[in-house]
Design a protein around this motif. Structure first.
Motif, PDB file in Angstrom:
ATOM      1  N   TYR A  30      36.789  54.674  35.738  1.00 45.23           N
ATOM      2  CA  TYR A  30      37.973  54.193  35.024  1.00 45.23           C
ATOM      3  C   TYR A  30      37.574  53.645  33.652  1.00 45.23           C
ATOM      4  CZ  TYR A  30      40.237  54.253  39.661  1.00 45.23           C
ATOM      5  OH  TYR A  30      40.727  54.627  40.886  1.00 45.23           O
ATOM      6  N   ALA A  31      36.494  52.862  33.620  1.00 44.35           N
ATOM      7  CA  ALA A  31      36.033  52.306  32.347  1.00 44.35           C
ATOM      8  C   ALA A  31      35.605  53.413  31.390  1.00 44.35           C
ATOM      9  CB  ALA A  31      34.872  51.340  32.586  1.00 44.35           C
ATOM     10  N   LEU A  32      34.905  54.412  31.915  1.00 48.64           N
ATOM     11  CA  LEU A  32      34.461  55.531  31.089  1.00 48.64           C
ATOM     12  C   LEU A  32      35.652  56.288  30.513  1.00 48.64           C
ATOM     13  CD1 LEU A  32      32.007  57.307  30.173  1.00 48.64           C
ATOM     14  CD2 LEU A  32      32.375  58.654  32.246  1.00 48.64           C
ATOM     15  N   LEU A  33      36.661  56.537  31.345  1.00 51.23           N
ATOM     16  CA  LEU A  33      37.830  57.310  30.917  1.00 51.23           C
ATOM     17  C   LEU A  33      38.752  56.508  30.001  1.00 51.23           C
ATOM     18  CD1 LEU A  33      38.656  58.988  34.344  1.00 51.23           C
ATOM     19  CD2 LEU A  33      37.803  60.157  32.303  1.00 51.23           C
ATOM     20  N   ALA A  34      38.784  55.201  30.194  1.00 56.81           N
ATOM     21  CA  ALA A  34      39.673  54.349  29.400  1.00 56.81           C
ATOM     22  C   ALA A  34      38.996  53.818  28.144  1.00 56.81           C
ATOM     23  CB  ALA A  34      40.180  53.188  30.250  1.00 56.81           C
ATOM     24  N   ASN A  35      37.750  54.233  27.903  1.00 57.49           N
ATOM     25  CA  ASN A  35      37.010  53.823  26.712  1.00 57.49           C
ATOM     26  C   ASN A  35      36.872  52.304  26.643  1.00 57.49           C
ATOM     27  OD1 ASN A  35      35.562  54.175  24.374  1.00 57.49           O
ATOM     28  ND2 ASN A  35      37.357  54.372  23.043  1.00 57.49           N
ATOM     29  N   GLY A  36      36.519  51.708  27.786  1.00 58.05           N
ATOM     30  CA  GLY A  36      36.318  50.269  27.851  1.00 58.05           C
ATOM     31  C   GLY A  36      34.933  49.958  28.392  1.00 58.05           C
ATOM     32  N   HIS A  37      34.607  48.683  28.429  1.00 60.33           N
ATOM     33  CA  HIS A  37      33.288  48.248  28.884  1.00 60.33           C
ATOM     34  C   HIS A  37      33.395  47.598  30.258  1.00 60.33           C
ATOM     35  CE1 HIS A  37      31.962  49.167  24.840  1.00 60.33           C
ATOM     36  NE2 HIS A  37      32.877  48.349  24.355  1.00 60.33           N
ATOM     37  N   GLU A 154      19.797  28.963  37.142  1.00 58.19           N
ATOM     38  CA  GLU A 154      18.767  28.288  36.358  1.00 58.19           C
ATOM     39  C   GLU A 154      18.275  29.211  35.248  1.00 58.19           C
ATOM     40  OE1 GLU A 154      14.438  26.068  36.983  1.00 58.19           O
ATOM     41  OE2 GLU A 154      15.613  26.712  38.710  1.00 58.19           O
ATOM     42  N   GLY A 155      18.280  28.701  34.015  1.00 61.50           N
ATOM     43  CA  GLY A 155      17.819  29.497  32.888  1.00 61.50           C
ATOM     44  C   GLY A 155      18.798  30.564  32.450  1.00 61.50           C
ATOM     45  N   THR A 156      20.077  30.404  32.800  1.00 63.20           N
ATOM     46  CA  THR A 156      21.080  31.383  32.389  1.00 63.20           C
ATOM     47  C   THR A 156      22.067  30.745  31.420  1.00 63.20           C
ATOM     48  OG1 THR A 156      22.581  30.874  34.222  1.00 63.20           O
ATOM     49  CG2 THR A 156      20.923  32.592  34.589  1.00 63.20           C
ATOM     50  N   TYR A 157      22.772  31.612  30.707  1.00 59.31           N
ATOM     51  CA  TYR A 157      23.772  31.189  29.732  1.00 59.31           C
ATOM     52  C   TYR A 157      25.080  31.902  30.076  1.00 59.31           C
ATOM     53  CZ  TYR A 157      19.466  30.006  27.205  1.00 59.31           C
ATOM     54  OH  TYR A 157      18.230  29.519  26.855  1.00 59.31           O
ATOM     55  N   PRO A 158      25.913  31.298  30.896  1.00 58.73           N
ATOM     56  CA  PRO A 158      27.146  31.971  31.330  1.00 58.73           C
ATOM     57  C   PRO A 158      27.999  32.408  30.136  1.00 58.73           C
ATOM     58  CG  PRO A 158      26.762  29.975  32.607  1.00 58.73           C
ATOM     59  CD  PRO A 158      25.755  29.963  31.493  1.00 58.73           C
ATOM     60  N   LEU A 159      28.596  33.574  30.251  1.00 58.59           N
ATOM     61  CA  LEU A 159      29.441  34.079  29.178  1.00 58.59           C
ATOM     62  C   LEU A 159      30.705  33.225  29.057  1.00 58.59           C
ATOM     63  CD1 LEU A 159      29.313  37.936  29.809  1.00 58.59           C
ATOM     64  CD2 LEU A 159      28.188  36.685  27.986  1.00 58.59           C
ATOM     65  N   PRO A 160      31.057  32.789  27.843  1.00 56.39           N
ATOM     66  CA  PRO A 160      32.325  32.081  27.658  1.00 56.39           C
ATOM     67  C   PRO A 160      33.500  32.989  27.988  1.00 56.39           C
ATOM     68  CG  PRO A 160      30.894  31.833  25.737  1.00 56.39           C
ATOM     69  CD  PRO A 160      30.286  32.899  26.601  1.00 56.39           C
ATOM     70  N   GLU A 161      34.626  32.368  28.312  1.00 56.98           N
ATOM     71  CA  GLU A 161      35.802  33.150  28.702  1.00 56.98           C
ATOM     72  C   GLU A 161      36.232  34.124  27.597  1.00 56.98           C
ATOM     73  OE1 GLU A 161      35.356  30.013  29.331  1.00 56.98           O
ATOM     74  OE2 GLU A 161      35.415  29.992  31.518  1.00 56.98           O
ATOM     75  N   ALA A 162      36.131  33.698  26.336  1.00 56.70           N
ATOM     76  CA  ALA A 162      36.547  34.561  25.232  1.00 56.70           C
ATOM     77  C   ALA A 162      35.676  35.814  25.144  1.00 56.70           C
ATOM     78  CB  ALA A 162      36.492  33.799  23.907  1.00 56.70           C
ATOM     79  N   GLN A 163      34.418  35.700  25.564  1.00 54.13           N
ATOM     80  CA  GLN A 163      33.538  36.861  25.532  1.00 54.13           C
ATOM     81  C   GLN A 163      33.704  37.707  26.790  1.00 54.13           C
ATOM     82  OE1 GLN A 163      29.567  35.429  24.696  1.00 54.13           O
ATOM     83  NE2 GLN A 163      30.038  35.038  22.549  1.00 54.13           N
ATOM     84  N   MET A 164      33.977  37.078  27.909  1.00 55.59           N
ATOM     85  CA  MET A 164      34.284  37.848  29.123  1.00 55.59           C
ATOM     86  C   MET A 164      35.494  38.744  28.896  1.00 55.59           C
ATOM     87  SD  MET A 164      32.329  37.047  31.898  1.00 55.59           S
ATOM     88  CE  MET A 164      33.311  36.991  33.386  1.00 55.59           C
ATOM     89  N   ASP A 165      36.408  38.263  28.046  1.00 50.09           N
ATOM     90  CA  ASP A 165      37.652  38.990  27.792  1.00 50.09           C
ATOM     91  C   ASP A 165      37.392  40.338  27.132  1.00 50.09           C
ATOM     92  OD1 ASP A 165      40.381  38.856  28.234  1.00 50.09           O
ATOM     93  OD2 ASP A 165      40.827  38.162  26.212  1.00 50.09           O
ATOM     94  N   ARG A 166      36.220  40.519  26.545  1.00 48.39           N
ATOM     95  CA  ARG A 166      35.906  41.789  25.866  1.00 48.39           C
ATOM     96  C   ARG A 166      35.677  42.929  26.848  1.00 48.39           C
ATOM     97  NH1 ARG A 166      34.133  40.552  20.510  1.00 48.39           N
ATOM     98  NH2 ARG A 166      35.138  38.573  19.980  1.00 48.39           N
ATOM     99  N   PHE A 167      35.382  42.603  28.096  1.00 52.52           N
ATOM    100  CA  PHE A 167      35.140  43.648  29.096  1.00 52.52           C
ATOM    101  C   PHE A 167      36.471  44.136  29.661  1.00 52.52           C
ATOM    102  CE2 PHE A 167      31.080  41.408  29.079  1.00 52.52           C
ATOM    103  CZ  PHE A 167      30.179  42.464  29.092  1.00 52.52           C
ATOM    104  N   LEU A 168      36.625  45.437  29.717  1.00 48.49           N
ATOM    105  CA  LEU A 168      37.841  46.006  30.287  1.00 48.49           C
ATOM    106  C   LEU A 168      37.949  45.651  31.762  1.00 48.49           C
ATOM    107  CD1 LEU A 168      40.281  48.022  29.883  1.00 48.49           C
ATOM    108  CD2 LEU A 168      38.756  49.774  30.816  1.00 48.49           C
ATOM    109  N   LEU A 169      36.826  45.794  32.502  1.00 49.79           N
ATOM    110  CA  LEU A 169      36.821  45.571  33.940  1.00 49.79           C
ATOM    111  C   LEU A 169      35.667  44.660  34.333  1.00 49.79           C
ATOM    112  CD1 LEU A 169      37.383  49.253  35.199  1.00 49.79           C
ATOM    113  CD2 LEU A 169      39.127  47.502  34.800  1.00 49.79           C
ATOM    114  N   HIS A 170      35.922  43.815  35.322  1.00 49.94           N
ATOM    115  CA  HIS A 170      34.882  42.978  35.919  1.00 49.94           C
ATOM    116  C   HIS A 170      34.834  43.340  37.400  1.00 49.94           C
ATOM    117  CE1 HIS A 170      33.432  38.656  37.088  1.00 49.94           C
ATOM    118  NE2 HIS A 170      32.476  39.563  37.213  1.00 49.94           N
TER     119      HIS A 170
END
Length: 322
Positions: A30-37, A154-170
């Motif tokens: 779906y992501a491939l066909l919809a041109n999303g990430h 530990e040692g991670t940097y969670p993605l902010p919500e505004a950056q998560m929004d860039r992904f078409l699908l989670h």
């Protein structure tokens, strides 16, 4: 062979190499066909990377892998200007980074600091990068498939919500069934013994680009449009449902990107199923992947152990099909 037949053939090859993850394969297509990430989240060893590498192997594309680490720099992703002594005129030439591929695997994206994450996510949104004042366009077929591990914080940097929004699908990747795990054993034994797993010609890049145009031509009726908007509106105005616990569960609802994601992904779902119009079932099939990373739960919901998928189940139950 039609574009749809070629994509279905690609799906079949993925299913042969990645056992027990049919839902993940569908969402990937779906992501491939919809041109999303796509953002894949799951425990280690659940074939997240294998799925992406199998897609690259069976699709005419240039595969690039970026292993995200705490010391990763933005230039390690986008590329940089390098000095070339033999160059005529301008002695600085642009050396493209791994982002200049068709399928880009961003492995463990939450292990890199904000600057490196931002460099990738800007390229995802703008489909170009700017280095030393010059803009460089990314390929037409460009898909970022990011992975993250939900348990190692530990040692991670969670993605902010505004950056998560860039992904078409989670998409969440779960354990395979016991029967499928036995099939995985046999598959890996065969690969270790050097047995081929259905080698065949790759699907042409042009077939995917043509398929995307066909997906855009899928009909979305006014009633389906109202249904899409109503689902997203329910996450923003949960208090409208007096007999539901939604108001106590949702702190922030989905952005307009959520509506656009539902529209694009449901059309891809309908096209892959051979329909020329989106149905409510298509919308429901992609709702969780489109919206689960676009809502923020209340403290009360998190304290009670309510998951985002449970919230979206309630949204689907409350919003009437138009």
């Amino acid at each position: 062979m039609s574009n749809r037949d070629q994509v279905l053939d690609l799906k079949s090859r993925l299913s042969q190499a990645v056992i027990g993850q049919e839902a993940v394969i569908d969402q990937l297509l779906y992501a491939l066909l919809a041109n999303g990430h796509l953002l894949l989240e799951g425990l280690p060893g659940l074939a997240k990377t294998r799925t992406i590498k199998t897609l690259a192997k069976n699709l005419e594309s240039e595969f690039r892998r970026i292993q995200f680490t705490p010391d990763l720099l933005p230039s390690d992703i986008t590329g940089t200007e390098i000095y070339v002594a033999e160059a005529e005129g301008d002695k600085f030439q642009f050396q493209p980074g791994p982002i200049f591929g068709n399928l880009v695997l961003a492995d463990e994206i939450n292990r890199a600091p904000a600057k490196a994450q931002a460099a990738l996510l800007e390229a995802m949104e703008e489909r170009q990068v700017t280095v030393a004042g010059k803009t460089h366009a990314l390929p037409e077929l460009f898909l970022v498939l990011a992975t993250q591990n939900p348990i190692e914080q530990e040692g991670t940097y969670p993605l902010p919500e505004a950056q998560m929004d860039r992904f078409l699908l989670h998409v969440f990747v779960d354990y395979a069934s016991d029967d499928d795990e036995r099939k995985i054993l046999r598959l890996v034994r065969g690969e270790d013994a050097g047995h081929a797993t259905g080698e065949a010609g790759v699907v042409p890049e042009q077939a995917v680009l043509d398929a995307r145009r066909e997906v855009l031509a899928i009909t979305v009726s006014e009633s389906i449009e109202r249904y899409l908007v109503a689902l997203v509106a329910a996450t923003r105005r949960p208090g409208d449902f007096a007999d539901s616990p939604l108001a106590g569960w949702i702190k922030v609802g989905a952005s307009p990107r959520g509506t656009l994601a539902l529209d694009r992904a449901s059309r891809a779902c309908a096209w892959l199923a051979g329909r020329d119009a989106v149905t409510p079932a298509d919308v429901q099939a992609v709702t969780h992947a489109c919206l689960r990373h676009r809502i923020i739960l209340s403290y009360e919901a998190e304290a009670d152990g309510v998951t985002r998928d449970q919230v979206l189940d309630e949204v689907l139950a409350q919003v009437a099909v138009a």
